[in-house]
Scaffold this active site. Structure first.
Site, PDB file in Angstrom:
ATOM      1  N   HIS A 212      27.301  97.228 190.935  1.00  0.00           N
ATOM      2  CA  HIS A 212      26.079  97.087 191.722  1.00  0.00           C
ATOM      3  C   HIS A 212      26.317  97.221 193.226  1.00  0.00           C
ATOM      4  CE1 HIS A 212      22.958  95.540 188.688  1.00  0.00           C
ATOM      5  NE2 HIS A 212      23.944  96.129 188.030  1.00  0.00           N
ATOM      6  N   SER A 216      25.228 103.103 190.060  1.00  0.00           N
ATOM      7  CA  SER A 216      25.822 104.025 189.098  1.00  0.00           C
ATOM      8  C   SER A 216      26.117 105.369 189.732  1.00  0.00           C
ATOM      9  CB  SER A 216      24.867 104.241 187.924  1.00  0.00           C
ATOM     10  OG  SER A 216      24.725 103.072 187.177  1.00  0.00           O
ATOM     11  N   LYS A 240      14.863 102.896 178.609  1.00  0.00           N
ATOM     12  CA  LYS A 240      15.779 103.938 178.121  1.00  0.00           C
ATOM     13  C   LYS A 240      16.956 103.307 177.377  1.00  0.00           C
ATOM     14  CE  LYS A 240      17.752 108.332 179.585  1.00  0.00           C
ATOM     15  NZ  LYS A 240      17.786 109.369 180.609  1.00  0.00           N
ATOM     16  N   ASP A 241      17.476 102.184 177.916  1.00  0.00           N
ATOM     17  CA  ASP A 241      18.560 101.475 177.235  1.00  0.00           C
ATOM     18  C   ASP A 241      18.077 100.892 175.903  1.00  0.00           C
ATOM     19  OD1 ASP A 241      20.399 102.062 179.142  1.00  0.00           O
ATOM     20  OD2 ASP A 241      20.445 100.088 180.079  1.00  0.00           O
ATOM     21  N   GLU A 284      43.812 100.297 162.261  1.00  0.00           N
ATOM     22  CA  GLU A 284      42.427 100.724 162.204  1.00  0.00           C
ATOM     23  C   GLU A 284      42.261 102.031 162.972  1.00  0.00           C
ATOM     24  OE1 GLU A 284      39.520  98.174 160.763  1.00  0.00           O
ATOM     25  OE2 GLU A 284      41.307  98.864 159.746  1.00  0.00           O
TER      26      GLU A 284
END
Lengths: 428, 252
Positions: A212, A216, A240-241, A284
């Site tokens: 922040h 971004s 959107k998220d 894994e």
């Protein structure tokens, strides 16, 4: 009246502890580049999965017994006798796999769009720290059900430290809390598995704080030139998220409810037995590329044993990410404008998939040779290719757009061209 | 972009499964199971016959330690039938007031008693090999129920030149092809109460169905919940997409 008192209370608290102002500024108004693609969904998705993992983990811990004689049975008790225990455990077990898938996409997105470059180096470094913490948490967590693969994974991974010259064997005994993987080992792994997620939360907070500070990065990799380049986080990116989360949950639920064991090894449903070594010890899927790198070194170099070199390369393959901001000197962030880097990026993705495929197979020809080539290429990419492609002579960048708004707003170029080239920054 | 990311995820996930299958030798014949597919349910008749095969054939050497008699309600048995089945077993209990262990008839909360007191005793009675507990066997083997069925029906004459030692048997699907387990099933090894002819194929299918249930007793509940969750999520995600389009409309 009621609404008035709540508003008054919020004001009273906020004056003394500006938490509501903070939430408003960082989650509501928070100015975000208007051109973020769906590749920017994966950070928040990883955060949500972290919460899911912690919540299911805390509940599972209430029924789990960390003892070599009872661990396997207690997991089966959760699966059979605890109300919705099978659901909790399958969420937690598959959640680990999905967590890694999200984080790998998140990391590769950062590599593609140059999100590690100035001024976001610390943000990137904190991300790599999170990744390392996550791998440690996943490894110790995998040991807890005390199946065959749990036990032998613990044995193989801890044994890697015996490659340390002179004091290696002492380190391994110290890690085990005894002379083999046993009850003290299981107990400390359980302790770490409960501790590390909270360390991860702490680093996530730092990661968000650093994010922040400058906001971004974006697909164009250029800084915002003014208010027309940014939009408030809410409602644009919250929705959107949320949609991205929906898509993720559909995929997650499909595996969770219809193929919950598809990503795991069947042999881990056999209780740990120190006297019987499984035919193939494999980690894994999310650790397979590292396993391939570890096993690709089959020769000593001078006084360095093959094992030591393998271990160093394996850890180095993750640690090398720390250096990315300094290995890549190109001032252009986004691979969209760097044709050669873009090609190298996709070759690296392919290389990692090849390493994963090699890791799933026995360390013998032809897999061994393919793994060796892929390992060399992995380090060649970071140590040679990336620095070289920083040179404009080798990778001439395409012209950058003037501003974020220009290609997004149709016909908005004229308006933004006249705007002062002043980055819009907001101190937290 | 979205399609790409899903594609990448699918690619990553499909890797280990394919590799695991490739590692095994002879391809297992795939059977059509009542419980496969997202709507699959366990065939109750097959489960009950499978329980009979387990009790009359397998239980001599193999335990079923995670299954309690009360769990047999899932096979369609009533309370009295479960009590009757449990009572046929002798369970060690204690210590009593005198500090002695004692034997008593089984009750619904008891688990199936294992045939050997420990692994050493099991190995001593079985040519040095420990017969595995079967509770989780379908989840614990690559191939699952197909593997159990393949193993039970896969006994064959060894290929020319392969020496099989006394007490060992050649099997097409056992890893390494040599197993200490003698062929357990033969025509009419059990007499089915419902009149189904007890062929080797039928018994192998039935006991594999039963063991698929012992490995995943939650499967039917899981799948039916999954269908509800998927329907909800698909609709909800569709709504979210519509909301997203609407919110972003003024920006494009």
């Amino acid at each position: 009246m009621n609404g008035l008192t709540i508003t008054a209370l919020v004001k009273w608290v906020d004056h003394r502890l500006p938490i509501f102002s903070l939430l408003n500024e960082e989650l509501n108004e928070y100015p975000t580049p208007r051109n973020l693609s769906y590749w920017w969904n994966f950070g928040s998705l990883a955060g949500i999965v972290l919460v899911i993992m912690i919540v299911t983990g805390i509940v599972l811990a209430m029924q789990y017994t960390p003892h070599v004689d009872y661990a396997f049975d207690s997991v089966e008790r959760i699966m059979r006798d605890v109300n919705y225990g099978w659901l909790l455990r399958y969420i937690h077990m598959n959640g680990g796999s999905f967590f890694f898938a999200l984080v790998y996409i998140h990391i590769f997105r950062g590599l593609y769009y140059g999100s590690y470059k100035e001024p976001r180096e610390l943000l990137w470094i904190l991300g790599v720290v999170l990744f390392l913490l996550m791998m440690a948490t996943a490894f110790v967590g995998y040991v807890l059900p005390w199946g065959q693969m749990s036990y032998w994974a613990a044995k193989v991974i801890t044994n890697m430290f015996s490659a340390v010259p002179l004091i290696g064997d002492y380190i391994v005994t110290w890690l085990w809390g005894g002379f083999t993987v046993g009850n003290p080992t299981l107990n400390r792994f359980y302790s770490f598995h409960y501790l590390l997620p909270f360390v991860i939360i702490g680093v996530v907070i730092l990661h968000l704080w650093a994010l922040h500070r400058f906001g971004s990065n974006n697909p164009l990799g250029i800084e915002a030139k003014g208010p027309q380049d940014k939009i408030p986080f809410h409602p644009y990116y919250t929705v959107k998220d949320a949609f991205g989360l929906g898509v993720f949950l559909v995929l997650f639920a499909a595996i969770l409810f219809f193929a919950p064991n598809a990503l795991g090894e069947p042999i881990n449903y056999v209780e740990a037995n120190p006297l019987v070594t499984p035919a193939h010890i494999v980690p894994e899927w999310y650790f397979l590329p590292y396993y391939a790198i570890l096993r690709s070194v089959t020769f000593d170099i001078w006084f360095l044993s093959a094992k030591l070199i393998g271990v160093v390369l394996m850890f180095g393959s993750s640690l090398i990410l720390f250096l990315m901001p300094w290995l890549d000197r190109s001032p252009v962030r986004s691979a969209r404008f760097r044709p050669a880097y873009k090609m190298a990026f996709w070759v690296l993705v392919f290389d990692c998939v090849v390493l994963g495929w090699v890791g799933a197979n026995p360390p013998e020809p032809p897999y061994l040779y393919i793994g060796q080539v892929a390992t060399v290429w992995y380090f060649f990419h970071f140590l040679v290719l990336v620095p070289l492609l920083s040179l404009p002579a080798l990778d001439r960048p395409k012209p950058l757009p003037v501003s974020i708004g220009e290609p997004v707003l149709k016909g908005g170029g004229a308006a933004s061209a006249g705007a002062p080239a002043k980055p819009m920054e907001k101190a937290p | 972009m979205k399609k790409l990311s899903i594609g990448a995820a699918v690619l990553l996930f499909s890797l280990p499964a394919g590799a695991a299958l490739a590692a095994e030798g002879k391809e297992l014949p795939e059977r059509d199971w009542s419980f496969s597919g997202i709507f699959g349910q366990f065939d109750r008749g097959a489960m009950q016959r499978g329980l009979q095969v387990y009790r009359e054939v397998c239980s001599g050497c193999h335990g079923l330690r995670f299954i309690a008699f009360r769990n047999l309600g899932a096979l369609g048995y009533g309370e009295d039938e479960i009590k009757a089945i449990a009572a046929e077993y002798s369970i060690e209990d204690g210590p009593n007031e005198e500090g002695e262990m004692f034997e008593r008839p089984g009750r619904p909360p008891d688990r199936f008693p294992s045939p050997f007191p420990n692994d050493k005793a099991a190995a001593a009675n079985n040519n040095g090999a420990v017969p595995p507990d079967l509770s989780l066997i379908v989840k614990a083997r690559t191939g699952g129920a197909d593997y159990v069925h393949g193993l039970l029906t896969g006994y064959a004459e060894p290929p020319e030149g392969l020496e099989i030692l006394e007490g060992q048997n050649y099997n097409l699907y056992f890893p390494g092809n040599v197993t200490a387990m003698a062929p357990p099933l033969f025509e009419d090894a059990v007499e089915y109460g419902d009149g189904t002819p007890a062929t080797v194929e039928r018994m192998a299918m039935d006991v594999a169905t039963f063991l698929a249930w012992t490995a995943e007793p939650e499967m039917e509940e899981r799948k039916s919940m999954g269908i509800g969750v998927m329907l909800f999520l698909l609709v909800f995600t569709g709504v979210l997409y519509a909301v997203k389009r609407k919110v972003w409309a003024d920006l494009h």
